[in-house]
Design an enzyme around this catalytic site. Structure first.
Site, mmCIF file in Angstrom:
data_model
loop_
_atom_site.group_PDB
_atom_site.id
_atom_site.type_symbol
_atom_site.label_atom_id
_atom_site.label_comp_id
_atom_site.label_asym_id
_atom_site.label_seq_id
_atom_site.Cartn_x
_atom_site.Cartn_y
_atom_site.Cartn_z
ATOM 1 N N HIS A 142 0.767 -1.088 -0.235
ATOM 2 C CA HIS A 142 0.024 -0.088 -0.098
ATOM 3 C C HIS A 142 0.804 1.273 -0.041
ATOM 4 O O HIS A 142 0.284 2.224 -0.384
ATOM 5 C CB HIS A 142 -1.073 -0.088 1.172
ATOM 6 N N ARG A 175 -10.516 4.115 -1.790
ATOM 7 C CA ARG A 175 -10.039 3.356 -0.626
ATOM 8 C C ARG A 175 -10.441 4.230 0.679
ATOM 9 O O ARG A 175 -9.457 4.842 1.266
ATOM 10 C CB ARG A 175 -8.564 3.185 -0.659
ATOM 11 N N ARG A 210 -15.257 2.066 -1.542
ATOM 12 C CA ARG A 210 -15.232 0.733 -1.009
ATOM 13 C C ARG A 210 -15.311 0.948 0.595
ATOM 14 O O ARG A 210 -14.665 1.873 1.384
ATOM 15 C CB ARG A 210 -13.730 0.312 -1.363
ATOM 16 N N GLU A 248 -10.891 -10.560 -4.601
ATOM 17 C CA GLU A 248 -9.500 -10.730 -4.348
ATOM 18 C C GLU A 248 -8.904 -11.743 -3.434
ATOM 19 O O GLU A 248 -7.904 -12.069 -3.105
ATOM 20 C CB GLU A 248 -9.135 -9.370 -3.518
ATOM 21 N N ASN A 265 -4.284 -7.182 -6.536
ATOM 22 C CA ASN A 265 -2.963 -7.051 -5.736
ATOM 23 C C ASN A 265 -3.159 -8.108 -4.489
ATOM 24 O O ASN A 265 -2.251 -8.739 -4.380
ATOM 25 C CB ASN A 265 -2.923 -5.566 -4.825
ATOM 26 N N ASP A 266 -4.353 -8.165 -3.937
ATOM 27 C CA ASP A 266 -4.573 -9.419 -3.284
ATOM 28 C C ASP A 266 -4.761 -10.733 -3.667
ATOM 29 O O ASP A 266 -4.487 -11.759 -3.240
ATOM 30 C CB ASP A 266 -5.738 -9.119 -2.106
ATOM 31 N N ARG A 269 2.410 -9.706 -0.217
ATOM 32 C CA ARG A 269 2.616 -8.680 -1.387
ATOM 33 C C ARG A 269 3.487 -7.738 -1.068
ATOM 34 O O ARG A 269 4.105 -6.980 -1.908
ATOM 35 C CB ARG A 269 1.095 -8.128 -1.848
ATOM 36 N N CYS A 309 -9.335 -3.367 -10.466
ATOM 37 C CA CYS A 309 -8.704 -2.214 -10.044
ATOM 38 C C CYS A 309 -7.453 -2.431 -9.143
ATOM 39 O O CYS A 309 -6.932 -1.621 -8.759
ATOM 40 C CB CYS A 309 -9.697 -1.683 -9.123
HETATM 41 C C1 PEP Z 1 -6.510 -5.277 -4.526
HETATM 42 O O1 PEP Z 1 -6.234 -5.932 -3.773
HETATM 43 O O2 PEP Z 1 -6.068 -5.275 -5.686
HETATM 44 C C2 PEP Z 1 -7.091 -3.821 -4.471
HETATM 45 C C3 PEP Z 1 -7.514 -3.096 -5.297
HETATM 46 O O3 PEP Z 1 -7.057 -3.391 -2.997
HETATM 47 P P1 PEP Z 1 -5.942 -2.866 -2.257
HETATM 48 O O4 PEP Z 1 -4.793 -2.923 -3.046
HETATM 49 O O5 PEP Z 1 -6.422 -1.690 -1.486
HETATM 50 O O6 PEP Z 1 -6.017 -4.063 -1.222
HETATM 51 MG MG MG Z 2 -7.443 -5.701 -1.711
#
Ligand code: PEP
Ligand code: MG
Length: 590
Positions: A200, A307, A343, A442, A465-466, A476, A513
């Site tokens: 993040h 977010r 979200r 995710e 990402n998750d 990650r 996303c």
């Molecule tokens: C993701 O996990 O891809 C996502 C968009 O959420 P975050 O990066 O805030 O966990």
């Molecule tokens: Mg996520």
């Protein structure tokens, strides 16, 4: 990836590129007190200043302790008051005063280094004593040492938000709340020893357009005479003490990048469509609501992901319903004519701020994160839902739930929403009755059961990402495991394909996303897999649009078919890189 080579004075350090762009400037060492303390010589004429700095840190520590003690006395914490009294005694001990002053003068080194050294010697002596009383004293001693060091290093460790001269931030590691506070008017770049591409921290840097290089084993700098530094976020190069020629070269390069960015921004009014007419929605990922002003400039078609947890990551207090309502309303009104996806709080994992009832979980990414926490903290959840619903009376807004692992969580969240709706209706407060509800996909269990989820929600948003983290079982945020963090792994591509297909079958829009939506090599593949909407950090909107406008959907579909038959991420990467090269584009990312 830390090869170091030097040409005359110049030092080149190769790091891992996280966020593109070039920065030239002076370093600012942002550290936490437990980090390695730098050691450097202090010229004779500056020794008095170093000694004065030491006494000032003692006075400030004493002030802290006195005010803490006063507060605890009123709260009745007698044991803690006794501990603080002993800390105050330690501060007045000659050991803490004369000994350290003498050592600063005789060694001619910086105060924090000398202080840490002297304290280290005493700690060693203490630790050899087995008596319980002395063991406890050792803890006090360490505690007070840490406090004093904290004050000595205050000019380095402060909030990134308070930095008011242009600087390149060097840090061992940063927290999302640090980057959330960073002001891009002053922060030229981040250089860290540790951080990963989809952490993040990286996401925040990207949305603020701040170049970022990690995995850099940088040397300690003199704070009194900091060197000039160049950071190249495209290649991961960090150059310390650049020569005149290198400096000139990078200044030119920086100018060129500015021109390219300006050029790309001219496309903001153009349609986001391929050369053969396939339309894609391109929306923005937003973390801080002050990013909203730039949205038009980047040509966003709404907000694909707000977010919301960033509302409080950098603060001490949790935002009230009213405060949230004002933010959400502001968002909805600012992107008027386009939808905004808000979200609900995704707290946990690497995002804590000062609010998380079970902050000390052993495995926070697998713990009480996102919707799991909100379903436990119903008062907070309801306040947020109420604030979003109230904002829905002012423009098009959708609610997105993070970390959904299966349909029971979705149903429970929806039931809470229904309660809130009933309460609002009873009070005659207006809101959009059919506000769309979306699920983040995710967690692999959600991806695999997306057909079931799709029946009970209005849209799906793939958080790669998750999804990569949980599918590949790889943190990650851990740069040492990044070789396994592979969004192009066949398992991920199959999951994306499956979610898109099931979404289409149920007539539910599917967006992506995660960070891959802004990765140039990936865009053709996502379109080819049937994704209709990409949501990316706003500085990337013009870059992504430019790529889409050079693609053919027929070729992208063929590309997707081709890579789905491959066996490894490496093979997929090669094919994607080749397809990307054949577009012959000039963009700022590598
Ligand atoms: C993701 O996990 O891809 C996502 C968009 O959420 P975050 O990066 O805030 O966990
Ligand atoms: Mg996520």
């Amino acid at each position: 990836m830390n090869e170091t080579s030097s040409h005359s004075q110049e030092i080149h350090i190769a790091g891992f590129p996280i966020c593109p762009g070039i920065a030239i400037g002076k370093p600012f060492f942002f550290s936490v007190v437990d980090e390695k303390i730098p050691e450097f010589s202090v010229p004779d004429e500056e020794i008095d200043k170093e000694v004065a700095r030491y006494y000032k840190a003692l006075r400030n520590s004493q002030k802290d302790l006195l005010s803490l003690k006063k507060r605890l006395q009123t709260e009745g914490g007698s044991e803690a008051v006794a501990i603080l009294s002993s800390h105050l005694e330690i501060i007045h001990d000659p050991l803490m005063t004369e000994k350290v002053e003498e050592a600063i003068r005789s060694k001619g080194k910086n105060t924090e280094y000398v202080f840490k050294m002297v304290m280290g010697e005493y700690e060693q002596r203490f630790s050899k004593i087995t008596d319980q009383f002395f063991r406890e004293r050792l803890k006090d001693f360490q505690d007070i040492s840490r406090r004093i060091i904290g004050h000595l290093r205050k000019r380095e460790k402060s909030s990134l938000g308070s930095i008011s001269s242009r600087s390149i931030i060097f840090a061992h590691e940063l927290a999302p709340s640090d980057t959330a506070e960073a002001n891009s008017d002053f922060i030229e770049a981040f250089v860290t020893r540790s951080s990963a591409e989809t952490s993040h921290v990286a996401i925040m840097a990207r949305s603020k357009g701040i170049p970022f290089v990690s995995n850099v084993d940088f040397p300690e700098f003199s704070l009194t005479q900091p060197p000039l530094v160049i950071v190249d976020g495209r290649t991961g190069q960090v150059i310390i003490h650049p020569s005149k020629e290198t400096l000139q070269e990078y200044k030119q390069e920086k100018k060129k990048l500015r021109i390219i960015v300006k050029e790309l921004q001219k496309s903001t009014f153009l349609e986001t469509e391929t050369i053969d007419g396939y339309r894609t929605r391109l929306s923005a990922n937003i973390e801080m609501f002050n990013e909203l002003d730039a949205l038009q400039q980047y040509g966003s078609e709404g907000i694909g992901l707000f977010r919301s947890e960033y509302l409080f990551l950098a603060r001490d207090a949790f935002p009230s319903e009213e405060e949230q309502f004002l933010v959400y309303r502001n968002i909805v009104e600012k992107v008027e004519g386009h939808p905004s996806v808000i979200r609900t709080f995704d707290i946990g994992g690497d995002k804590f701020g000062n609010f998380h009832p079970s902050r000390y979980e052993k495995n926070p990414f697998l713990g009480c994160r996102g919707i799991r926490l909100m379903l436990k903290e119903k008062t907070i959840f309801k306040a947020q839902i109420r604030a979003i619903l109230r904002a829905s009376a002012f423009g098009e807004v959708s609610i997105l739930f993070p970390m959904i692992s299966g349909v029971p969580e979705l149903r429970e969240a929806k039931a809470i929403m229904d309660e809130v709706k009933a309460e609002l209706s009873a009070k005659g407060i207006p809101f959009a009755r059919n506000i769309p509800i979306g699920c983040m996909i995710e967690v692999p269990s959600a991806a695999v059961t997306c057909d079931i989820l799709a029946k009970e929600c209005d849209f799906l948003s793939i958080g790669t990402n998750d999804l990569v983290q949980y599918s590949m079982a790889v943190d990650r945020g851990n740069p040492h495991m990044s070789y396994l963090y592979t969004p192009t792994h066949p398992s991920i591509l199959r999951l994306i394909k499956m979610v898109v297909q099931e979404g289409n079958r149920a007539n539910r829009p599917v967006s992506v996303c995660g960070e891959i939506a802004a990765a140039p090599h990936f865009i053709a593949l996502l379109l080819g897999l049937g994704v209709h909407e990409l949501s990316v950090a706003s500085p990337y909107l013009p870059i992504v649009k430019n790529i889409i406008r050079h693609l053919s959907i027929v070729e992208a579909t063929q590309l997707a078919d081709d890579v789905l038959s491959l066996s490894t991420a490496e093979e997929v990467d090669k094919v994607l890189a080749k397809a990307y090269q054949s577009l012959n584009l000039t963009v700022i990312t590598t």
